[in-house]
Enzyme design. Structure first.
Site, PDB file in Angstrom:
ATOM      1  N   CYS A  45       0.719  -1.228  -0.097  1.00  0.00           N
ATOM      2  CA  CYS A  45       0.008  -0.109  -0.106  1.00  0.00           C
ATOM      3  C   CYS A  45       0.831   1.276   0.022  1.00  0.00           C
ATOM      4  O   CYS A  45       0.447   2.306  -0.685  1.00  0.00           O
ATOM      5  CB  CYS A  45      -0.998  -0.074   1.289  1.00  0.00           C
ATOM      6  SG  CYS A  45      -1.925  -1.255   1.204  1.00  0.00           S
TER       7      CYS A  45
HETATM    8  C1  BEZ Z   1       0.532  -4.667   1.854  1.00  0.00           C
HETATM    9  O1  BEZ Z   1       0.202  -3.475   1.528  1.00  0.00           O
HETATM   10  O2  BEZ Z   1       1.771  -5.095   1.678  1.00  0.00           O
HETATM   11  C2  BEZ Z   1      -0.377  -5.648   2.418  1.00  0.00           C
HETATM   12  C3  BEZ Z   1      -1.476  -5.348   3.013  1.00  0.00           C
HETATM   13  C4  BEZ Z   1      -2.505  -6.036   3.597  1.00  0.00           C
HETATM   14  C5  BEZ Z   1      -2.133  -7.354   3.434  1.00  0.00           C
HETATM   15  C6  BEZ Z   1      -1.112  -8.006   2.782  1.00  0.00           C
HETATM   16  C7  BEZ Z   1      -0.033  -6.995   2.287  1.00  0.00           C
END
Ligand code: BEZ
Length: 211
Positions: A45
């Site tokens: 994210c």
């Molecule tokens: C991420 O942004 O890396 C992420 C967020 C939630 C679950 C898995 C990965």
């Protein structure tokens, strides 16, 4: 039922990093992109939010307002914003909605319970100036989105909204487009003065009309 292409995008009021957002007022007559993030302080994210900040000028050129959303609250988003700028070199320059009660996530079907009961998937909604849904894409939390592809689709949507054409596989801005099958050859000669080439009676290419 999940939101489908052609449905009216639901309006809402929610808090964001840039204050209260009344969604339809925020969009005005522009195109819009609403995209969800599973959770704050997560790696993928972080990269995505920085990338959208880097591309903000490209969205502006396309008269498109971007709006991110994550189920954490705005206070958490504000704390995370510093990390996004540090990690990617691009500070948030568009609002990020807080959605701790899942109001907007539920309205747009961004939580897929068989993936996670509490986190959103990575949804993308492109919304036209008529407030109708023009595109939906869903990625899993583990895969970062390709925002160049989202810009490419936006170019296609904006072109095909104005001209009776569609865009072929892997099309990019500036490349030849396909004349709608509803238009006969005689009409095509008038409407596409740059000419066209016929590969099959139903597959006719013409240079991009607005260039
Ligand atoms: C991420 O942004 O890396 C992420 C967020 C939630 C679950 C898995 C990965």
């Amino acid at each position: 039922m999940a939101l489908q292409l052609g449905d009216v995008a639901p309006d809402f009021t929610a808090e964001s990093t840039e204050g209260t957002i009344h969604f339809y007022d925020y969009l005005g007559d522009s195109w819009g992109i609403l995209f969800s993030h599973p959770k704050d302080f997560t790696p993928v994210c972080t990269t995505e939010l920085g990338e959208v900040a880097r591309l903000k000028g490209e969205f502006d050129k396309r008269n498109t307002k971007v709006l991110g959303i994550s189920v954490d609250d705005v206070e958490s988003h504000r704390a995370w914003a510093g990390d996004i700028a540090d990690a990617t070199g691009h500070a948030l320059n568009y609002p990020l909605l807080g959605d701790p009660d899942h109001k907007v996530s539920d309205l747009y079907g961004m939580i897929h319970p068989n993936a996670s009961d509490t986190l959103t998937v990575r949804s993308v909604f492109i919304i036209g100036p008529d407030k109708k849904v023009k595109l939906t894409i869903t990625y899993p939390a583990s895969t970062g989105r390709n925002f160049q592809e989202i810009l490419r689709v936006l170019d296609s949507l904006q072109l095909t909204a104005k001209h009776s054409v569609s865009t072929p596989v892997n099309w990019r801005e500036g490349e030849d487009v396909i004349i709608a099958t509803a238009i006969g050859d005689e009409e095509a000669k008038e409407r596409f003065p740059k000419g066209f080439r016929t590969v099959k009676p139903y597959l006719r290419y013409t240079p991009q009309p607005d260039r």
